[in-house]
Motif scaffolding. Sequence first.
Motif, PDB file in Angstrom:
ATOM      1  N   LEU A   1      16.986 -33.478  27.111  1.00  0.00           N
ATOM      2  CA  LEU A   1      15.768 -33.345  26.310  1.00  0.00           C
ATOM      3  C   LEU A   1      15.875 -32.064  25.490  1.00  0.00           C
ATOM      4  CD1 LEU A   1      12.845 -34.052  25.463  1.00  0.00           C
ATOM      5  CD2 LEU A   1      12.064 -32.870  27.531  1.00  0.00           C
ATOM      6  N   VAL A   2      15.864 -32.203  24.164  1.00  0.00           N
ATOM      7  CA  VAL A   2      15.867 -31.048  23.269  1.00  0.00           C
ATOM      8  C   VAL A   2      14.449 -30.878  22.745  1.00  0.00           C
ATOM      9  CG1 VAL A   2      16.738 -30.090  21.100  1.00  0.00           C
ATOM     10  CG2 VAL A   2      18.278 -31.372  22.605  1.00  0.00           C
ATOM     11  N   LYS A   3      13.865 -29.732  23.088  1.00  0.00           N
ATOM     12  CA  LYS A   3      12.455 -29.499  22.804  1.00  0.00           C
ATOM     13  C   LYS A   3      12.333 -28.287  21.903  1.00  0.00           C
ATOM     14  CE  LYS A   3       8.634 -29.216  25.778  1.00  0.00           C
ATOM     15  NZ  LYS A   3       8.045 -28.990  27.087  1.00  0.00           N
ATOM     16  N   ALA A   4      11.919 -28.500  20.666  1.00  0.00           N
ATOM     17  CA  ALA A   4      11.817 -27.365  19.748  1.00  0.00           C
ATOM     18  C   ALA A   4      10.355 -27.063  19.462  1.00  0.00           C
ATOM     19  CB  ALA A   4      12.545 -27.663  18.444  1.00  0.00           C
ATOM     20  N   THR A   5      10.068 -25.797  19.218  1.00  0.00           N
ATOM     21  CA  THR A   5       8.685 -25.394  18.996  1.00  0.00           C
ATOM     22  C   THR A   5       8.481 -24.897  17.573  1.00  0.00           C
ATOM     23  OG1 THR A   5       9.303 -23.251  19.903  1.00  0.00           O
ATOM     24  CG2 THR A   5       8.216 -24.781  21.401  1.00  0.00           C
ATOM     25  N   SER A   6       7.232 -24.935  17.123  1.00  0.00           N
ATOM     26  CA  SER A   6       6.851 -24.305  15.856  1.00  0.00           C
ATOM     27  C   SER A   6       6.524 -22.845  16.165  1.00  0.00           C
ATOM     28  CB  SER A   6       5.577 -24.954  15.306  1.00  0.00           C
ATOM     29  OG  SER A   6       5.858 -26.208  14.790  1.00  0.00           O
ATOM     30  N   PRO A   7       6.707 -21.936  15.253  1.00  0.00           N
ATOM     31  CA  PRO A   7       7.221 -22.146  13.893  1.00  0.00           C
ATOM     32  C   PRO A   7       8.747 -22.109  13.797  1.00  0.00           C
ATOM     33  CG  PRO A   7       6.514 -19.874  14.152  1.00  0.00           C
ATOM     34  CD  PRO A   7       6.264 -20.548  15.468  1.00  0.00           C
ATOM     35  N   TYR A   8       9.430 -21.821  14.908  1.00  0.00           N
ATOM     36  CA  TYR A   8      10.888 -21.595  14.818  1.00  0.00           C
ATOM     37  C   TYR A   8      11.619 -22.794  14.211  1.00  0.00           C
ATOM     38  CZ  TYR A   8      15.542 -20.004  16.261  1.00  0.00           C
ATOM     39  OH  TYR A   8      16.861 -19.596  16.272  1.00  0.00           O
ATOM     40  N   ALA A   9      11.218 -24.014  14.598  1.00  0.00           N
ATOM     41  CA  ALA A   9      11.918 -25.207  14.114  1.00  0.00           C
ATOM     42  C   ALA A   9      11.783 -25.381  12.600  1.00  0.00           C
ATOM     43  CB  ALA A   9      11.402 -26.449  14.828  1.00  0.00           C
TER      44      ALA A   9
END
Length: 492
Positions: free
Chosen positions: A26-34
Amino acid sequence: MSGDRHLRPDPDGRIAGSPATLATVLVKATSPYAGTVAGQHLLQLLVNLLARQFGVVREILLEVPDCEIHRGVFLAPRITEGRLLAALLFLGDSIGGDLTITRVADGSPATVVICVGRSADRIDVGVPSIVVAGHQWTASVSTSGSTANFESFSRNPIGPYLAACIGAGFAFKSAYGKQIAIDRNFNLWRTEGELGPELDGITFPTAYVLGLGAVGSAFGHLVAASSGLRGNLVAVDPQYMSDTDRNRMLSGTWIDPGESKVGLFTRLFVDSAIGIHTFKGRWPQDYLGDPGREIPPKIRSSERAGRFEWVISAVDRNRDRIGIATQLPLNVMSGSTFGMAAQTAYYSMQGNCECLGCRHRTPVQLGVEDLAEQLNNLTKEERSAWYIDHGAIPQVMASIEEYLDNPSCAGPGAADLARLRLQGRVDWAVGFVSAAAGVILGARFVRAAIVGPDREIEGGSESRYLFWADALRTTKAMRSGDCPICGGKRQG
Ligand SMILES: [Zn+2]
């Protein structure tokens, strides 16, 4: 299986073959970094490297915020506009072929979780998990969830790329139950207390990139993704991409075997301001022997003066390294892999380091008949191990066995044996290690362009990332007294 070199026994003897259960990552990206360039550099390379883990990773589940992609991030296959999730899905499909599946996370259970960016909302998920982020020259990784909260405006891919390699390595190790706890920042700028500069406006010296396979193409990918960087590269390789390159050659997708490595390398630079000149052949012999090579006049004139100022060596055979050494290039930066170690070294006739000849000696190679005799003296088991080491398919094994039974009759077996002898051993290799070698190589080359080679090697001329230990090591290398090229003495 195609492109499964990481399923051979690794040289440290820690793993062999597929894990009992293939990983669901599972690749989980967060805002705002993504939404930032840095975050997208990281996500692109992470999914890219996970999708190449054939026989180890089965599924990549994506949970990423809906945002627009930045140009210059997705290079192979090239994606210039659209939404981030769609781009990552397309990337995963293009790389993974039939072997890995990339899809939108739907709540199905994962065996490992990689959080990209901020970690504040990370919960204890009950499976191995890591937070990865990259900013400027620094990769920040943490299994306890304590990385800094980056809202990076940097366009520099170096830190994000290294973080992606470490994240992909964590997923790989966790499939075998061999992941370790880690809370570290790795700064490839290497100067204590400095974040390192942006790359905009930096011009690097013209360099020959020799060997455009796994390490060379990762170097190219990094340079091409470094928008604002300027300079010229002369890219040289005689080969075509093969099926076995699929697990680690970043310039190639699933459908690219059969394409020339110089062509694939050039494709990375379509939108880049960097000048790419190519030669399909070996360096130096074919290259210098071809008076019609298409190289800009400025580079030709320094070649005529016998000066090769900078060589990026990503060749993987000692005899090619020796070939490079005989031309006495002023500066050589080399990248290679050994098992789970991504290695780089700086070599020169001048300065406080080795020359290329100090460590790389031309290996003594047996003739085909001597080799046949040696194989005949092995037991059947030892011989099959030799075949596996040299990547022989069953048909080739059978033809060589026939030849060994009756060496006087020169059939296809003699030719097969001659070919295996030339190709040498097929070593264990995995994508994230090759990519890390290319990334460290690129970072060191750019750093040398900024601060000069003497300062670049101040702390030691060798730098390697060890994936089993998750450690970045810099070491000093001494010239070898019996070196046939420099004789153990520095020339300035
Ligand atoms: Zn030497």
